[in-house]
Write an enzyme that holds these catalytic residues in place. Structure first.
Site, PDB file in Angstrom:
ATOM      1  N   GLU A 153      94.164  89.880  53.593  1.00 43.40           N
ATOM      2  CA  GLU A 153      95.094  90.007  54.714  1.00 43.40           C
ATOM      3  C   GLU A 153      96.407  89.265  54.467  1.00 43.40           C
ATOM      4  O   GLU A 153      97.459  89.694  54.952  1.00 43.40           O
ATOM      5  CB  GLU A 153      94.447  89.499  56.001  1.00 43.40           C
ATOM      6  CG  GLU A 153      93.331  90.373  56.534  1.00 43.40           C
ATOM      7  CD  GLU A 153      91.967  90.031  55.966  1.00 43.40           C
ATOM      8  OE1 GLU A 153      90.969  90.636  56.405  1.00 43.40           O
ATOM      9  OE2 GLU A 153      91.896  89.150  55.065  1.00 43.40           O
ATOM     10  N   MET A 206     107.312  72.905  39.505  1.00 46.38           N
ATOM     11  CA  MET A 206     108.161  72.050  40.320  1.00 46.38           C
ATOM     12  C   MET A 206     107.464  70.734  40.638  1.00 46.38           C
ATOM     13  O   MET A 206     108.106  69.672  40.670  1.00 46.38           O
ATOM     14  CB  MET A 206     108.552  72.774  41.614  1.00 46.38           C
ATOM     15  CG  MET A 206     109.615  72.041  42.417  1.00 46.38           C
ATOM     16  SD  MET A 206     111.197  71.886  41.551  1.00 46.38           S
ATOM     17  CE  MET A 206     111.976  73.436  41.981  1.00 46.38           C
ATOM     18  N   GLN A 245      83.020  86.554  64.950  1.00 49.29           N
ATOM     19  CA  GLN A 245      84.376  86.817  64.456  1.00 49.29           C
ATOM     20  C   GLN A 245      85.415  86.756  65.577  1.00 49.29           C
ATOM     21  O   GLN A 245      86.393  87.512  65.579  1.00 49.29           O
ATOM     22  CB  GLN A 245      84.446  88.161  63.727  1.00 49.29           C
ATOM     23  CG  GLN A 245      83.728  88.138  62.380  1.00 49.29           C
ATOM     24  CD  GLN A 245      84.037  89.318  61.495  1.00 49.29           C
ATOM     25  OE1 GLN A 245      84.378  90.400  61.974  1.00 49.29           O
ATOM     26  NE2 GLN A 245      83.924  89.135  60.190  1.00 49.29           N
TER      27      GLN A 245
END
Length: 617
Positions: free
Chosen positions: A75, A503, A138
């Site tokens: 998702e 980084m 859920q």
């Protein structure tokens, strides 16, 4: 409001019954009403994954000829793909997920869209209305979870409300300051029978974005611009959202002022234009950073004085008066007090400023910027962007990215991950057109590049799309290459592979005495930081991984092969391509303003602090 005034296009309902009368009432399920509503607002692509609570909405998709669903692998990929689609096309991006973990996996891309003002509609299934609040299977309160990171959100339990809610969601997402809107629909509302008619009657009494600027404020801003000696146009992503790039170019050339474009605004003003000083901020060009520091007037257009631009806020631009124009009144004065606050759409603001400045100039009020440009050009010439090639003959990451930009087709779209490669892509690729640079600016989301590139290519299939990613970012969302391969979305991915979280490693080098704690990616904890594994023992082997996911995999380690490899990747358009560029691990991003310090302390390179003489008198 007009489409021109809002920046992103407002969804337009399709005319029915001769273009005048609404369609007759139809009897449908809530799920069918949802898909019909998406068709009517002009949504042509949805990125998502089905699951129990949202499953009723997937059945009518099989009958829809106007909504293409792209089945992603996670998702988070759906959300970033919808964002990439929106950024590349200017239309509202749409993603869909089920309840609970499906919805919570959308939280990061929703927050990302919120920070970068991207028009996004996220549709989630919810447990049946009678089960809400019972800790049902859920179940998650996704409206509560996302309240701080959405422009607005809806919980729908009545199927009759679905058309109006979808119409309102698209309107809110795409008007004013764009942003994400969540629509959470209970499963029983999707399953129930209802009626459908279009267009619905919107009910948004408190939502009236101001787009037209106040004429008095415009005149005062024009007066300051015409009287300033050291002006700077500080351009943010709002100019791109408003589609105001043509107006910006007119204003810049009319005033003769230098222009700096933030990370979110690259392409809003041509990099190649002589008035462009580059990107300001923590890793901005010396000329851009210093111009803001020494300016006597800053005209901020669609920018928010972000901490990455200002550095230590109380030392930012100490000599400057501020004209701040933004569509969002909450941004004006939030970080830096504005001498002339202007609330309005950037396109209308800039257009009105052009007229007002022309009136000032007709009256003989024109600032002399010759001395200012002498200083700016000296800084620009003395401290240009550049890089050194590695002494060991290995690939320079900056050179790789620069050559990708130089060899790609003219209208290529670039989506970058987050970190060193993001800054190098911002600096060493030239952006002369809007909507050619996509990145996660405000939230700084690793894993953004691959799904965002996928979404951009889905929305602009005729354009080349390169994802410039790091080996750390790539391993967060690379499963979406399967989505790209199976859906015939041939993106190109450049992995800038230095074997480390680049980084973070740079900060460890500069601020943690080269103690490289947990930043090595290519080997286990017993490996030496600088130890590079033999080609056959890389974990993972990105070429094999790409091939396993249906893509072409290529590796490049020798600078002599660089151009040929990039040209080969550009020539492959029937499948996604992944190029594993093995680059030197010690390359750093310069210039740099260390976090928490003043922009006056900008470093052009390690140990090199620019000398600005007496230019701040």
């Amino acid at each position: 409001m007009t489409e021109q005034a809002t920046g992103a296009p407002r969804p337009q309902p399709r005319a029915r019954s001769g273009g005048q009368q609404p369609a007759p009432v139809e009897h449908l399920t809530g799920a069918q009403s949802l898909i019909r509503s998406l068709e009517e607002v002009g949504a042509d692509t949805v990125f998502g994954i089905p699951g129990g609570a949202i499953l009723p909405a997937y059945d009518p998709m099989m009958d829809s000829s106007r909504v293409r669903h792209i089945l992603v692998r996670h998702e988070q990929g759906a959300g970033h793909a919808a964002t990439g689609y929106a950024q590349a096309t200017g239309r509202v991006g749409v993603c869909m997920a089920t309840s609970g973990p499906g919805a919570t996996n959308l939280v990061t891309p929703i927050a990302d869209a919120h920070m970068d003002s991207v028009p996004l509609v996220a549709i989630t299934g919810q447990v049946s209305s009678k089960a809400i609040g019972t800790d049902a299977f859920q179940e998650a309160d996704i409206c509560g979870i996302t309240m701080p990171i959405t422009k607005h959100n809806f919980l729908v339990t009545d199927p009759a409300e679905i058309p109006r809610t979808i119409a309102e969601a698209f309107h809110i997402a795409s008007t004013g300051r764009p942003g994400p809107v969540l629509v959470d629909i209970s499963k029983d509302a999707l399953q129930a029978q209802t009626t459908f008619s279009w267009p619905p009657t919107p009910d948004l009494p408190g939502y009236r974005p101001v787009t037209k600027p106040h004429a008095k404020q415009i005149r005062e801003a024009a007066r300051l611009i015409s009287g300033s000696q050291r002006p700077v146009l500080y351009v943010g992503g709002g100019v791109l959202k408003a589609r105001a790039t043509a107006e910006l170019k007119v204003l810049a050339e009319l005033t003769g002022a230098p222009v700096v474009t933030t990370l979110m605004a690259l392409g809003a003003f041509p990099d190649s234009h002589p008035q462009h000083l580059g990107m300001p901020g923590m890793h901005g060009t010396v000329a851009a950073v210093t111009a803001l520091q020494k300016a006597d007037l800053i005209v901020a257009l669609g920018a928010r004085f972000d901490d990455r631009v200002t550095g230590k806020l109380d030392s930012f631009a100490p000599f400057a008066k501020v004209v701040h124009a933004d569509i969002d009144p909450a941004e004006i004065g939030k970080n830096r007090e504005a001498d002339v606050p202007i609330v309005g759409d950037a396109r209308e603001v800039i257009a009105d400023l052009v007229v007002a400045v022309q009136a000032e100039q007709a009256a003989g009020n024109t600032g002399d910027h010759s001395e200012w440009w002498q200083q700016l050009n000296r800084w620009r010439e003395t401290y240009p962007l550049g890089y050194d090639l590695p002494e060991d003959g290995s690939l320079s990451p900056q050179q790789v990215i620069e050559r990708i930009g130089q060899l790609a087709p003219e209208d290529t779209i670039y989506a970058a991950g987050v970190g060193q490669h993001q800054m190098w892509a911002a600096h060493f690729i030239q952006y002369d057109q809007p909507a050619t640079w996509l990145n996660s600016g405000g939230l700084g989301t690793m894993g953004y590049a691959v799904p965002a590139a996928l979404g951009a290519k889905a929305g602009a299939p005729d354009r080349t799309v390169w994802a410039v990613d790091g080996d750390g970012c790539f391993q967060m969302t690379n499963q979406e290459l399967v989505t790209a391969a199976l859906n015939n979305i041939p993106i190109k991915v450049a992995i800038i592979n230095n074997g480390a979280l680049g980084m973070v490693r740079q900060w460890q080098t500069l601020f943690y005495n080269q103690r490289y704690s947990n930043t090595v990616l290519h080997s286990g904890p017993d490996a030496e930081p600088a130890e590079t594994p033999p080609q056959g023992t890389r974990c993972p082997d990105f070429v094999k991984l790409a091939e396993a996911m249906g893509c072409v995999g290529i590796r490049c380690e020798d600078p002599a092969d660089l151009d040929a490899v990039i040209e080969k990747a550009n020539a492959i358009n029937d499948r996604p391509v992944v190029v594993d560029f093995i680059v030197h691990e010690d390359a750093m991003v310069w210039p740099m303003v260390a976090a928490g310090t003043s922009n006056d302390e900008v470093m052009a390179a390690r140990g090199v602090r620019p000398d600005f003489g007496d230019s701040d008198d």
